[in-house]
Design a protein around this motif. Sequence first.
Motif, PDB file in Angstrom:
ATOM      1  N   TYR A   1       0.838  -1.208   0.000  1.00  0.00           N
ATOM      2  CA  TYR A   1       0.000   0.000   0.000  1.00  0.00           C
ATOM      3  C   TYR A   1       0.867   1.250   0.000  1.00  0.00           C
ATOM      4  O   TYR A   1       0.571   2.235  -0.668  1.00  0.00           O
ATOM      5  CB  TYR A   1      -0.928   0.007   1.220  1.00  0.00           C
ATOM      6  N   GLU A   2       1.938   1.200   0.742  1.00  0.00           N
ATOM      7  CA  GLU A   2       2.817   2.354   0.802  1.00  0.00           C
ATOM      8  C   GLU A   2       3.450   2.613  -0.571  1.00  0.00           C
ATOM      9  O   GLU A   2       3.528   3.751  -1.029  1.00  0.00           O
ATOM     10  CB  GLU A   2       3.894   2.101   1.861  1.00  0.00           C
TER      11      GLU A   2
ATOM     12  N   ASP B   1       0.971   4.013  -2.981  1.00  0.00           N
ATOM     13  CA  ASP B   1       0.700   5.413  -2.713  1.00  0.00           C
ATOM     14  C   ASP B   1       1.775   6.279  -3.355  1.00  0.00           C
ATOM     15  O   ASP B   1       1.502   7.380  -3.819  1.00  0.00           O
ATOM     16  CB  ASP B   1       0.673   5.614  -1.198  1.00  0.00           C
ATOM     17  N   GLU B   2       2.986   5.755  -3.378  1.00  0.00           N
ATOM     18  CA  GLU B   2       4.115   6.541  -3.858  1.00  0.00           C
ATOM     19  C   GLU B   2       4.240   6.501  -5.380  1.00  0.00           C
ATOM     20  O   GLU B   2       4.491   7.516  -6.017  1.00  0.00           O
ATOM     21  CB  GLU B   2       5.406   5.988  -3.231  1.00  0.00           C
TER      22      GLU B   2
ATOM     23  N   ASP C   1       0.062   8.245  -8.393  1.00  0.00           N
ATOM     24  CA  ASP C   1      -0.644   9.341  -7.751  1.00  0.00           C
ATOM     25  C   ASP C   1      -1.810   9.739  -8.645  1.00  0.00           C
ATOM     26  O   ASP C   1      -1.603  10.160  -9.789  1.00  0.00           O
ATOM     27  CB  ASP C   1       0.323  10.528  -7.550  1.00  0.00           C
ATOM     28  N   PHE C   2      -3.037   9.585  -8.128  1.00  0.00           N
ATOM     29  CA  PHE C   2      -4.239   9.903  -8.898  1.00  0.00           C
ATOM     30  C   PHE C   2      -4.239   9.125 -10.219  1.00  0.00           C
ATOM     31  O   PHE C   2      -4.717   9.586 -11.234  1.00  0.00           O
ATOM     32  CB  PHE C   2      -4.284  11.406  -9.174  1.00  0.00           C
TER      33      PHE C   2
ATOM     34  N   TYR D   1      -1.587   8.465 -12.009  1.00  0.00           N
ATOM     35  CA  TYR D   1      -0.421   8.788 -12.842  1.00  0.00           C
ATOM     36  C   TYR D   1       0.820   8.117 -12.276  1.00  0.00           C
ATOM     37  O   TYR D   1       1.184   8.387 -11.132  1.00  0.00           O
ATOM     38  CB  TYR D   1      -0.190  10.299 -12.889  1.00  0.00           C
ATOM     39  N   PRO D   2       1.503   7.279 -13.049  1.00  0.00           N
ATOM     40  CA  PRO D   2       2.719   6.657 -12.547  1.00  0.00           C
ATOM     41  C   PRO D   2       3.770   7.707 -12.218  1.00  0.00           C
ATOM     42  O   PRO D   2       3.955   8.660 -12.976  1.00  0.00           O
ATOM     43  CB  PRO D   2       3.185   5.781 -13.718  1.00  0.00           C
ATOM     44  N   GLN D   3       4.426   7.518 -11.078  1.00  0.00           N
ATOM     45  CA  GLN D   3       5.508   8.408 -10.661  1.00  0.00           C
ATOM     46  C   GLN D   3       6.808   7.606 -10.658  1.00  0.00           C
ATOM     47  O   GLN D   3       6.785   6.423 -11.003  1.00  0.00           O
ATOM     48  CB  GLN D   3       5.202   8.975  -9.274  1.00  0.00           C
ATOM     49  N   ASN D   4       7.875   8.244 -10.226  1.00  0.00           N
ATOM     50  CA  ASN D   4       9.164   7.552 -10.261  1.00  0.00           C
ATOM     51  C   ASN D   4       9.075   6.187  -9.590  1.00  0.00           C
ATOM     52  O   ASN D   4       8.663   6.063  -8.447  1.00  0.00           O
ATOM     53  CB  ASN D   4      10.216   8.407  -9.560  1.00  0.00           C
ATOM     54  N   SER D   5       9.437   5.149 -10.321  1.00  0.00           N
ATOM     55  CA  SER D   5       9.281   3.808  -9.780  1.00  0.00           C
ATOM     56  C   SER D   5      10.583   3.026  -9.851  1.00  0.00           C
ATOM     57  O   SER D   5      10.583   1.823  -9.967  1.00  0.00           O
ATOM     58  CB  SER D   5       8.167   3.083 -10.532  1.00  0.00           C
ATOM     59  N   GLU D   6      11.710   3.752  -9.812  1.00  0.00           N
ATOM     60  CA  GLU D   6      13.004   3.079  -9.789  1.00  0.00           C
ATOM     61  C   GLU D   6      13.261   2.545  -8.384  1.00  0.00           C
ATOM     62  O   GLU D   6      13.260   3.299  -7.413  1.00  0.00           O
ATOM     63  CB  GLU D   6      14.119   4.065 -10.172  1.00  0.00           C
TER      64      GLU D   6
ATOM     65  N   PHE E   1      13.693   5.705   0.766  1.00  0.00           N
ATOM     66  CA  PHE E   1      12.740   6.291   1.727  1.00  0.00           C
ATOM     67  C   PHE E   1      11.519   5.429   2.014  1.00  0.00           C
ATOM     68  O   PHE E   1      10.740   5.757   2.898  1.00  0.00           O
ATOM     69  CB  PHE E   1      12.339   7.706   1.304  1.00  0.00           C
ATOM     70  N   ILE E   2      11.313   4.350   1.281  1.00  0.00           N
ATOM     71  CA  ILE E   2      10.253   3.432   1.682  1.00  0.00           C
ATOM     72  C   ILE E   2      10.928   2.185   2.197  1.00  0.00           C
ATOM     73  O   ILE E   2      11.464   1.386   1.442  1.00  0.00           O
ATOM     74  CB  ILE E   2       9.291   3.141   0.523  1.00  0.00           C
TER      75      ILE E   2
ATOM     76  N   VAL F   1      14.511  11.500  -6.076  1.00  0.00           N
ATOM     77  CA  VAL F   1      13.246  10.986  -6.602  1.00  0.00           C
ATOM     78  C   VAL F   1      12.773  11.826  -7.785  1.00  0.00           C
ATOM     79  O   VAL F   1      12.188  11.323  -8.733  1.00  0.00           O
ATOM     80  CB  VAL F   1      12.186  10.957  -5.482  1.00  0.00           C
TER      81      VAL F   1
ATOM     82  N   ARG G   1      -0.992  15.253  -0.899  1.00  0.00           N
ATOM     83  CA  ARG G   1      -1.435  14.178  -1.776  1.00  0.00           C
ATOM     84  C   ARG G   1      -2.692  13.505  -1.216  1.00  0.00           C
ATOM     85  O   ARG G   1      -3.648  13.272  -1.926  1.00  0.00           O
ATOM     86  CB  ARG G   1      -0.308  13.134  -1.887  1.00  0.00           C
TER      87      ARG G   1
ATOM     88  N   LYS H   1      -6.753  16.653  -9.053  1.00  0.00           N
ATOM     89  CA  LYS H   1      -7.677  15.999  -8.126  1.00  0.00           C
ATOM     90  C   LYS H   1      -8.771  16.965  -7.694  1.00  0.00           C
ATOM     91  O   LYS H   1      -9.952  16.638  -7.709  1.00  0.00           O
ATOM     92  CB  LYS H   1      -6.917  15.535  -6.873  1.00  0.00           C
TER      93      LYS H   1
ATOM     94  N   MET I   1      10.435  16.602 -13.708  1.00  0.00           N
ATOM     95  CA  MET I   1       9.326  15.795 -13.214  1.00  0.00           C
ATOM     96  C   MET I   1       8.135  16.672 -12.851  1.00  0.00           C
ATOM     97  O   MET I   1       6.986  16.290 -13.039  1.00  0.00           O
ATOM     98  CB  MET I   1       9.777  15.028 -11.987  1.00  0.00           C
TER      99      MET I   1
ATOM    100  N   THR J   1      11.457  11.225 -16.222  1.00  0.00           N
ATOM    101  CA  THR J   1      11.312   9.770 -16.118  1.00  0.00           C
ATOM    102  C   THR J   1      10.536   9.231 -17.316  1.00  0.00           C
ATOM    103  O   THR J   1       9.909   9.986 -18.051  1.00  0.00           O
ATOM    104  CB  THR J   1      10.518   9.375 -14.873  1.00  0.00           C
TER     105      THR J   1
ATOM    106  N   TRP K   1       7.758   7.741 -17.372  1.00  0.00           N
ATOM    107  CA  TRP K   1       6.335   8.080 -17.307  1.00  0.00           C
ATOM    108  C   TRP K   1       6.111   9.514 -17.738  1.00  0.00           C
ATOM    109  O   TRP K   1       5.173   9.814 -18.482  1.00  0.00           O
ATOM    110  CB  TRP K   1       5.792   7.857 -15.898  1.00  0.00           C
TER     111      TRP K   1
ATOM    112  N   PHE L   1       3.654  11.282 -20.630  1.00  0.00           N
ATOM    113  CA  PHE L   1       2.704  12.401 -20.471  1.00  0.00           C
ATOM    114  C   PHE L   1       3.006  13.478 -21.505  1.00  0.00           C
ATOM    115  O   PHE L   1       2.113  14.020 -22.149  1.00  0.00           O
ATOM    116  CB  PHE L   1       2.793  13.047 -19.081  1.00  0.00           C
TER     117      PHE L   1
END
Lengths: 429, 950
Positions: A109-110, A113-114, A117-118, A120-125, A132-133, A153, B108, B147, B175, B215, B217, B221
Amino acid sequence: MIGGLFIYNHKGEVLISRVYRDDIGRNAVDAFRVNVIHARQQVRSPVTNIARTSFFHVKRSNIWLAAVTKQNVNAAMVFEFLYKMCDVMTAYFGKISEENIKNNFVLIYELLDEILDFGYPQNSETGALKTFITQTGIKSQSKEEQSQITSQVTGQIGWRREGIKYRRNELFLDVLESVNLLMSPQGQVLSAHVSGRVVMKSYLSGMPECKFGMNDKIVIDKQGKGGEGATGQSIAIDDCTFHQCVRLSKFDAERSISFIPPDGECELMRYRTTKDIILPFRVIPLVREVGRTKLEVKVVIKSNFKPSLLAQKIEVRIPTPLNTSGVQVICMKGKAKYKASENAIVWKIKRMAGMKESQISAEIELLPTNDKKKWARPPISMNFEVPFAPSGLKVRYLKVFEPKLNYSDHDVIKWVRYIGRSGIYETRC
Amino acid sequence: MTDSKYFTTTKKGEIFELKAELNSDKKEKKKEAVKKVIASMTVGKDVSALFPDVVNCMQTDNLELKKLVYLYLMNYAKSQPDMAIMAVNTFVKDCEDPNPLIRALAVRTMGCIRVDKITEYLCEPLRKCLKDEDPYVRKTAAVCVAKLHDINAQLVEDQGFLDTLKDLISDSNPMVVANAVAALSEIAESHPNSNLLDLNPQSINKLLTALNECTEWGQIFILDCLANYTPRDDRESQSICERVTPRLSHANSAVVLSAVKVLMKFMEMLPKDLDYYGTLLKKLAPPLVTLLSAEPELQYVALRNINLIVQKRPEILKHEMKVFFVKYNDPIYVKLEKLDIMIRLASQANIAQVLAELKEYATEVDVDFVRKAVRAIGRCAIKVEQSAERCVSTLLDLIQTKVNYVVQEAIVVIKDIFRKYPNKYESVIATLCENLDSLDEPEARAAMIWIVGEYAERIDNADELLESFLEGFHDESTQVQLQLLTAIVKLFLKKPTETQELVQQVLSLATQDSDNPDLRDRGYIYWRLLSTDPVAAKEVVLAEKPLISEETDLIEPTLLEELICHIGTLASVYHKPPSAFVEGSRGVMHKRLPARTGSGEGTECPDVGNAAGGSAPEAAPSIIPSQGDLLGDLLNLDLAPPTTTGPTPSTSGMQMGGMDLLGGGLESLLGGDIGGSPAMGAGFGAAPAVMPASLNAPVGGGLGDLFDLGGGVGMPMGAYIPPKTVWLPAMKAKGLEISGTFARRAGVIQMELVLTNKAMSVMTDFAIQFNRNSFGLAPAGPLQVLTPLGPNQTIEVSLPLSTVGPVMKMDPLNNLQVAVKNNIDVFYFSCQYPISMLFVEDGKMERQVFLATWKDIPNDNESQFQIQDCHLNSEAASNKLQGSNIFTIAKRTVEGQDMLYMSIKLSNGIWVLAELKVQAGNPNYTISLKCRAPEVSQCVFQCYEAVLKN
């Protein structure tokens, strides 16, 4: 964009459910279970539209990952994201299984969440995420550490953090190729290609600037014109794609591959070639139907590379009809077994040198059936591993520059290895 | 640590226990409890009762616990809006936290809580976060604007967040730029007309710079956003393409596909002779092929897109046939898509290879795949003529396998091959007949029956074969019944002596024992035809059929263009426009490919030139939107097929009979009517009226002789003909574009039509009808389109009109609603005709009568108009007007001002009198019109203006 993401076990029970958008309700979770997981017939498409809601799914062992949306999203991106999600999870807790997911659901879940977002894929490296996770509880971070995390990030080099130090600077390059072949019974190549990957494992200090060179025909020809004699053979690469650390515009303009690598392992590039492929093995099948209840099969394999090299893990899979009642096999080398559950004769040879030949012959007894339909005769497939690159690719150099730290290209210990494996290597019979 | 235990607590009284644990003093216990709550929530249990207890845990410095509580809040806040307010304070506080990760987390999460009261409190923190010093917070805040917009669009606009978001496009962090672009693109979708993204060369340049740095992604966009931009000219288009092409080497397939989308779209604008155009084409193929080595799900997306790309630009992948060969282990969805593309790429050069593959596939396990493979062989035969023979023999081989569904599929495609190459492969009929008994699917049975009926004369036992089908007539599907009826009638017409009984039997089965109206009607029509005029019956039923077209399953060009603009998205996977599967207005805006803008564009579009040129009465093409009452009206008029083309061709052989028959039947009826229509010379009915508009003189000649008596002696100039305008754009009519104008030539009103086929299939069976209109305009003959209209062909047709049709007053008076039918559909449009078409040649009034009439008409009926900017002298004007049957009766000069008195007679007998004042040196004329029916004055004035100014 992605409206929600669900993970199910093989029974269709939800393990993870994260909704990002208001237009996705709880009923979407059930809709997918009923219409896809519990569907009577085989799934005919990875994208399913149920009541104006689109479901994208991928399966990893017996786990289903499904992304849901009601909008006209970028479908390729959704699948790429699902694969990425799998990579990230594997990097955190190993194999994707029901057990592991349940054990790490808070972490998942964490992560969700990261990295989304809404929708939209965010940095997933993974490299960046792991800073930080963590699941070790929250460490007290100093202000510098925090801003270092955020700048990594969101930064231009999101895949590498500053301040990495190694006592010994070392890097490993693996050229991994899988050679694919489809051959007609007469020995005519219907299609053949090599899809290769260059995997790099680097343990380098600082922010090293790297440059990778190989015997790419376009580069060699260009240099050849410049007067320098091209040494050795060059290969024509049909197409290649790069890890996001590689500067694409530079490749496009000069065809040079330069980058700052992520720490640890990364897949630097993928490529495909179709010309002048060395096919390590040739399979010569001979199938004879003797009456309605007997088949005679003879298969010869020939190795086609330098005699000094050894191929390993050779496996030839000869399909048998569904109504097979018994099989007698004789082979010159290795072991062969009829596996009724797989409807095939599996012939295994541990090692085989180049320019050799081996043979198997089998008699297959068939039960008489009323089935009018002829046996489909699936192709004979082969698996093997050879210590060279069937495409002919050679690494020419990998130069490392780190202007800020005091080590030079010569101080870096470099290892290069070539492994050629069979992809889909089939001969029709 | 194992968390899986949280999934297993299913005791009764669980909620109560959790409540206690949540309120525990021990931190560890609290956290455990929250985890249990989240696990229950995941499984779908209602844990909303714990809301206050969970929210109480929010105030914590443990980030992990905080995140869990937030997760809970996002799920349940909506159901407990009042309690959710309790959380606001913590959020607002967190937005000020020194740790950027916490600030971002707060903003967020807050954006995900869809409670009005919370949204109000969100504005201030959001505003701060949008300007935060840390890029991580800014990129999160950018998405938060989207949002908030989704919850309360007005609020976002009022608070000025959109402008802040636009500023973020120039942010230093790539980003942040990417997320701002994503948020703006989404917001812009719900405001189709707002210029939110404001794409211009400067902003595009910023996006292209960010593209290199963000990135994977973010690149997606940005590329998707770029695809919505329309470059100003081919230069700009090329420079964007140059900067996008490096993305084709990205490891992420979605980046590659989005780049392909941008390139495919912008390529439209590049001149084809440009070197760069060729280079670009070459660059596109390898990455597309590489997509096929991705994971199977992505391969599927890629293949669906390649299917579109191959239809739009076949040249890109024409040499890559081999990569689409099916692998034994491909998932079925990949196999089916590959097969589709193989057929599209099949050509004379590679057909041998393709056929060998297809034959291989036909022995596989999956039934759907095998069927499709067999069908593909048939399609190859139809597509590549040289291969037809080989295809037929392959199909025969497959029939020999006796696998039931293979045989059935083979017979269906062989029927199509017969339709394409008649009288060539009939030798195989014997083999087909052997398999009659194994056919159990309606389509295959119908196909076989069609073959037997069509070639009844060559099949000795055709009667027996058909009779055997007849036994279970009522159990057959309608498709088979209809086909059987037609086949037996065909047989009867070919071998009348032996089959009388059979035909009787089938006719009575169809007409007396069937409840299906289609079947019954077809039966009756055959019956009557056979009993009244067997020769005619033969002509109708055994008429020569047109050949079927090559590619029947191509996507319609306008849809294809739209889908190209959606490459990579769901629309391209479904092959449907977004409006077909997206609810509401979001994202359903139609996208179009940009038009090529070369240097010499002025000459290319005559329409534009005309629009600027004058005030000719050109109404914009108006398509009749609602088809309610009007449709009824038009349908009552019964569209007639053309008289000369014979039976209606139809692409699917299955519906042949019914269509043929109606065509044939009405043909003779209409023929009679036309002969009797008073206004038209009989010559028109017989001679085809297809003539290019420019060649009207010779045709008019003959007729002109006849009408010369009327007195149009020595017309100085031809009648005014307005320029052609587009009445029916292709995109509204499945590829048929109609433009046209009206003309009066030698006393005959003509509608001059230009029909252009912009679809991929051949169009036939054109017919036209008018709705009732003010002056009773009606086609005086059928629409004469003799040859089928091939793709990209244009034909000009003159349709003579009569004025004896039914009358209904229209608004505006000169409005005409038209229905055009072809083999594809019926289309409706309306146009306006210049009323001068109706000015008859004997409209010259006697002077005395004129004076008397002028006085007689009450002054209320007089209307005055100004014609501006006309530089003719009165003499020239008079001459010009006479060309359009506006006759000058007298002229008087008062104080340097010429007064022209004129008369006009309309086809329905209405007289219009006019007084035109022309002052030398003054380009503005004044005209007074007097008429007993003052409604026409406005239209007449428009004609004056049009005639004088052209």
